[in-house]
Design an enzyme around this catalytic site. Sequence first.
Site, PDB file in Angstrom:
ATOM      1  N   SER A 139      25.717 -44.298  29.103  1.00 58.46           N
ATOM      2  CA  SER A 139      24.746 -44.933  29.991  1.00 58.46           C
ATOM      3  C   SER A 139      24.731 -44.269  31.366  1.00 58.46           C
ATOM      4  CB  SER A 139      25.059 -46.423  30.079  1.00 58.46           C
ATOM      5  OG  SER A 139      24.042 -47.128  30.720  1.00 58.46           O
ATOM      6  N   ASP A 278      18.570 -44.528  33.931  1.00 63.80           N
ATOM      7  CA  ASP A 278      19.953 -44.060  33.780  1.00 63.80           C
ATOM      8  C   ASP A 278      20.004 -43.063  32.627  1.00 63.80           C
ATOM      9  OD1 ASP A 278      19.524 -45.881  31.734  1.00 63.80           O
ATOM     10  OD2 ASP A 278      21.519 -46.764  31.847  1.00 63.80           O
ATOM     11  N   ASP A 280      20.769 -43.027  29.518  1.00 59.18           N
ATOM     12  CA  ASP A 280      20.221 -43.311  28.194  1.00 59.18           C
ATOM     13  C   ASP A 280      18.939 -44.129  28.259  1.00 59.18           C
ATOM     14  OD1 ASP A 280      21.447 -45.676  28.998  1.00 59.18           O
ATOM     15  OD2 ASP A 280      22.118 -46.208  26.989  1.00 59.18           O
ATOM     16  N   ASP A 282      18.031 -47.123  29.146  1.00 58.28           N
ATOM     17  CA  ASP A 282      17.875 -48.530  28.781  1.00 58.28           C
ATOM     18  C   ASP A 282      17.734 -49.415  30.007  1.00 58.28           C
ATOM     19  OD1 ASP A 282      20.504 -48.421  29.649  1.00 58.28           O
ATOM     20  OD2 ASP A 282      21.336 -49.522  27.935  1.00 58.28           O
TER      21      ASP A 282
END
Length: 489
Positions: A139, A278, A280, A282
Amino acid sequence: MVTSPVRIQGLDSSEFSSKNQPMNCPNVRLPWQPLTLPTTPLFGTDGIRGRAGTLLSEDLALQVGFWAGLVLQEYSAVPEPVILGQDSRNSSDMLATALAKGLTTAGLEVWHLGLCPTPGVAYLCSATSAIGGVMISASHNPPEDNGIKFFSGKGTKLSQELQKHIEAGLRGFIGQAVSKTQGQYHYRPGLVTDYAAALHRPLKGVTNLQGMKIVLDLAWGAAVRLSGQVFEQLGAQVICLHDQADGDRINVNCGSTHLEPLKAAVKEYQADLGFAFDGDADRLMAVDAHGREINGDYILYFWGQTLRAAQKLPEDLMVATVMANLGFERAWKQLGGKFLRTAVGDQHVQAKMLQTGAMLGGEQSGHIICHHYGMTGDGMLTALHIASLVRESGMTLGQLVDQSFQTYPQLLRNVRVEDRERRRGWQECEAITNAIAKGEAAMGDQGRILVRASGTEPVIRVMVEAANSQLAHHWTSELVNVVERYLAN
């Protein structure tokens, strides 16, 4: 194999006796050596996360994949595929390969997406016949870290119960096993385009972003191949920052946790607004045309108002975490809305939403979940809806903020504590608990204190919120000094 009950801070081997094993596990030697694991639980607030090559090793990923494969099959009627995605970190290829080997050894078919945002894995779990999904990402963490996140076949984060079953297998609590069949591996990056199409579906024919200039900070991460075109296809003029997959620079001084490059670019290009994802993708943070930071509290407030006006927010209920600002909570209640708080972590928000029937929830850090459109936090989906909301309102993002609510001064400091056991057991330190009690007594109803161990990074987070910045600064410094003195050394 462990033969007597062993307590691992919440994970008890006695829970996995032969009477209640989650799967049939004959005592057969596996083709790998037992792992040396920390005594604290592997699964934190968002899967397994740690330093790549140490905790997150190839051997661990292999065995995690194997036990996850057995657990997923046990709770599925038929052995359908598992979706596998990854971010741009240098270690992600290694971990994805090892995980795929473990999953296929367990008898499952693997559909590997390659570079893909985490919400893309979640969406494809729900939109295909997959029985689950795995994302390789840490993340917002720095490049040297990595992580393993699991999803159910419905696209939700895998339950804590099933995560415990996976960890029990890793620790030998439920015996050893081998699968009778060998699964297959397929590289299927084309499926990511199905996810991109799904992002547009609720907005096509409704929203036109033509004439809007938007800056996107892609953090050298998982969203670099999708985000620009997703916004451009709705008519926006897009300027992308950090828009190549770069495992050495993912999240480094950029993205949702470092907004200075985005703020500068929005002002330089005279853009209407900007979004930062960020690693990834999400979660996201926004900035207005003046470079002001717009966090998840504001995003929830704006989206909540829109859904409420459309009568799409049951009981006007919002779910947030203990980090949500008091100004946000009180403003939402003044509108007549209901407000529930959970522990930090989008899995806790998701669980409370499912329990109560809430359709919108999220975190101040930018994880936003709207069950009208998906089952997990999705930075790109949220950004598209916020851009649409701004366009439909006829106002700027800054004007929406000015007319919303006043936040209480809130300070958050991270104290790095490398020792995992000391970090997880911080509440046993009397000096820290006494300092918290002293601060709470001194501030009374003029403030609040939240100290917690991060579930994703080796840090203790100290948050102080107060009626004025002087109080917030004073008690933040006091508590940080105590944590550093007793835990950091």
